[in-house]
Write a protein that holds these residues in place. Structure first.
Motif, short mmCIF file in Angstrom:
data_model
loop_
_atom_site.label_atom_id
_atom_site.label_comp_id
_atom_site.label_asym_id
_atom_site.label_seq_id
_atom_site.Cartn_x
_atom_site.Cartn_y
_atom_site.Cartn_z
N VAL A 1 -8.02 -30.98 25.12
CA VAL A 1 -6.93 -31.81 24.45
C VAL A 1 -7.16 -31.25 22.92
O VAL A 1 -8.19 -31.77 22.40
N ASP A 2 -6.11 -30.43 22.46
CA ASP A 2 -6.33 -30.07 20.78
C ASP A 2 -5.75 -31.28 19.89
O ASP A 2 -4.60 -31.58 20.37
N LEU A 3 -6.51 -31.85 19.07
CA LEU A 3 -6.15 -32.77 18.15
C LEU A 3 -5.27 -32.11 17.13
O LEU A 3 -4.81 -32.79 16.32
N SER A 4 -5.81 -30.76 16.74
CA SER A 4 -5.16 -29.95 15.70
C SER A 4 -5.60 -28.63 16.05
O SER A 4 -6.18 -28.43 17.03
N PRO A 5 -5.14 -27.56 15.53
CA PRO A 5 -5.58 -26.27 15.48
C PRO A 5 -6.84 -25.96 15.66
O PRO A 5 -7.51 -25.02 16.49
N SER A 6 -7.78 -26.65 14.98
CA SER A 6 -9.08 -26.59 14.87
C SER A 6 -10.02 -27.56 15.87
O SER A 6 -10.97 -27.18 16.29
N TRP A 7 -9.56 -28.74 15.71
CA TRP A 7 -10.39 -29.78 16.61
C TRP A 7 -9.80 -30.05 18.08
O TRP A 7 -8.61 -29.93 18.36
N TYR A 8 -10.63 -30.35 19.10
CA TYR A 8 -10.22 -30.59 20.18
C TYR A 8 -11.33 -31.88 21.02
O TYR A 8 -12.37 -31.68 20.49
N LEU A 9 -10.77 -32.42 21.98
CA LEU A 9 -11.58 -33.33 22.94
C LEU A 9 -11.83 -32.37 24.15
O LEU A 9 -10.69 -31.88 24.66
N SER A 10 -12.87 -32.75 24.82
CA SER A 10 -13.08 -32.08 26.03
C SER A 10 -13.52 -32.98 26.95
O SER A 10 -14.22 -34.04 26.75
N GLY A 11 -13.18 -32.82 28.72
CA GLY A 11 -13.83 -33.60 29.60
C GLY A 11 -14.17 -33.01 30.80
O GLY A 11 -13.52 -31.97 30.87
N ARG A 12 -15.02 -33.41 31.59
CA ARG A 12 -15.48 -32.69 32.81
C ARG A 12 -15.90 -33.59 33.64
O ARG A 12 -16.54 -34.63 33.61
N GLY B 1 -1.96 -18.41 -3.95
CA GLY B 1 -3.24 -18.29 -2.83
C GLY B 1 -3.32 -19.55 -2.02
O GLY B 1 -3.68 -19.22 -0.86
N MET B 2 -3.15 -20.78 -2.74
CA MET B 2 -3.42 -21.81 -1.97
C MET B 2 -2.14 -22.00 -1.01
O MET B 2 -2.76 -22.84 -0.04
N LEU B 3 -1.14 -21.77 -1.34
CA LEU B 3 0.01 -21.82 -0.35
C LEU B 3 -0.26 -20.69 0.96
O LEU B 3 0.09 -21.09 2.05
N ALA B 4 -0.99 -19.92 0.71
CA ALA B 4 -1.38 -18.68 1.66
C ALA B 4 -2.47 -19.23 2.65
O ALA B 4 -2.54 -18.76 3.97
N ILE B 5 -3.36 -20.15 2.14
CA ILE B 5 -4.52 -20.66 3.07
C ILE B 5 -4.05 -21.12 4.26
O ILE B 5 -4.45 -20.76 5.42
N PRO B 6 -3.07 -22.39 4.29
CA PRO B 6 -2.61 -22.84 5.49
C PRO B 6 -1.97 -21.93 6.34
O PRO B 6 -2.12 -21.95 7.61
N ALA B 7 -1.13 -20.70 5.92
CA ALA B 7 -0.60 -20.00 6.72
C ALA B 7 -1.52 -19.24 7.37
O ALA B 7 -1.47 -18.73 8.52
N ALA B 8 -2.63 -18.63 6.90
CA ALA B 8 -3.54 -17.86 7.27
C ALA B 8 -4.40 -18.65 8.61
O ALA B 8 -4.62 -18.19 9.45
N PHE B 9 -4.51 -20.02 8.21
CA PHE B 9 -5.27 -20.81 9.53
C PHE B 9 -4.14 -20.95 10.59
O PHE B 9 -4.55 -20.97 11.47
N ALA B 10 -2.95 -20.88 10.13
CA ALA B 10 -2.18 -21.48 11.18
C ALA B 10 -1.84 -20.00 12.07
O ALA B 10 -1.78 -20.01 13.27
N GLN B 11 -2.09 -18.74 11.53
CA GLN B 11 -1.77 -17.40 12.26
C GLN B 11 -3.20 -17.45 13.17
O GLN B 11 -3.03 -16.82 14.14
N SER B 12 -4.32 -17.92 12.88
CA SER B 12 -5.61 -17.84 13.55
C SER B 12 -5.59 -18.87 14.61
O SER B 12 -6.41 -19.08 15.52
N ALA B 13 -4.84 -19.96 14.57
CA ALA B 13 -4.51 -20.96 15.50
C ALA B 13 -4.49 -20.69 16.94
O ALA B 13 -3.63 -19.84 16.87
N PRO B 14 -4.95 -21.00 17.83
CA PRO B 14 -4.54 -20.85 19.33
C PRO B 14 -3.22 -20.95 19.65
O PRO B 14 -2.97 -22.50 19.29
N THR B 15 -2.45 -20.28 20.32
CA THR B 15 -1.17 -20.51 20.78
C THR B 15 -1.17 -20.83 22.03
O THR B 15 -0.17 -21.44 22.66
N PRO C 1 1.21 -26.63 24.56
CA PRO C 1 0.40 -26.02 23.58
C PRO C 1 -0.99 -26.69 23.17
O PRO C 1 -1.90 -26.12 22.55
N ASN C 2 -1.05 -27.98 23.43
CA ASN C 2 -2.24 -28.65 23.10
C ASN C 2 -3.09 -29.21 24.26
O ASN C 2 -4.06 -30.18 24.09
#
Length: 198
Positions: free
Chosen positions: A115-126, A14-28, A69-70
């Motif tokens: 600019v995506d720092l990771s699948p979850s976090w990003y920086l933005s500018g305008r 189950g612990m090994l499946a958690i990163p895989a689940a998050f990776a599937q939901s990460a924006p490609t 991709p990022n």
């Protein structure tokens, strides 16, 4: 003992499946159409409005093109209302007459980047063009209330978190330049935002 080993094996799987689940939901692909909104604290720290603040909001929409991709770069248009900030006497910080409140709102058109720092976090500018309308007190010895409109600029930056591939939340800082005929309504806004991508 066998039950303990079985439970440990299931927990490890189950612990090994958690990163895989998050990776599937990460924006490609971080490009596409978007709409977002901000609500936050606006402030003017100069002239008769020194240390004044209120609540403001902004609504934006646009399109981003994915270059890697990022990293994505796009165009946006929007509208904002930066609140009504009461003028103060610059000598004793007492409120002056009610018509001395500032009023600033306008339309924006510019560029934005993620600019995506990771699948979850990003920086933005305008940054871009700010077509504004406002009322405010002039920064003169004998201030008067003036109604003005003009074109100027805006810029901002933020950090955000992708809840899903299509929904994110963030914290932002934006500056809206609005000066004309000795009236300076230039306003900062620190805000929370939500964005939907489709």
């Amino acid at each position: 003992m066998k039950k303990t080993l079985l439970a440990f094996a299931l927990a490890s799987a189950g612990m090994l499946a958690i990163p895989a689940a998050f990776a599937q939901s990460a924006p490609t692909d971080n490009g596409g159409w978007f709409i977002n909104g901000n609500v936050g604290r606006t402030a003017i720290d100069h002239g008769p409005y020194n240390n004044g603040h209120d609540t403001g909001y902004a609504l934006n929409g646009g399109y981003r093109w994915s270059f890697t991709p990022n990293f994505s770069l796009g165009a946006e248009v929007g509208y904002n209302d930066l609140g009504n900030i009461r003028a103060k006497n610059i000598f004793n910080s007492s409120p002056v007459i009610a018509p001395g409140k500032s009023q600033l709102h306008g339309w924006t058109a510019g560029a934005n980047a993620h600019v995506d720092l990771s699948p979850s976090w990003y920086l933005s500018g305008r940054a871009g063009l700010y077509s504004w309308t406002g009322h405010g007190m002039s920064n003169d010895v004998n201030p008067i209330n003036k109604g003005l409109s003009d074109n100027s600029w805006y810029a901002g930056a933020g950090v955000g978190y992708n809840i899903t591939q299509n929904v994110s939340v963030g914290l932002n800082y934006d500056y809206f330049d609005a000066k004309k005929h000795s009236v300076d309504l230039s306003t900062d806004m620190i805000s929370a935002s939500a964005e939907f991508r489709f």
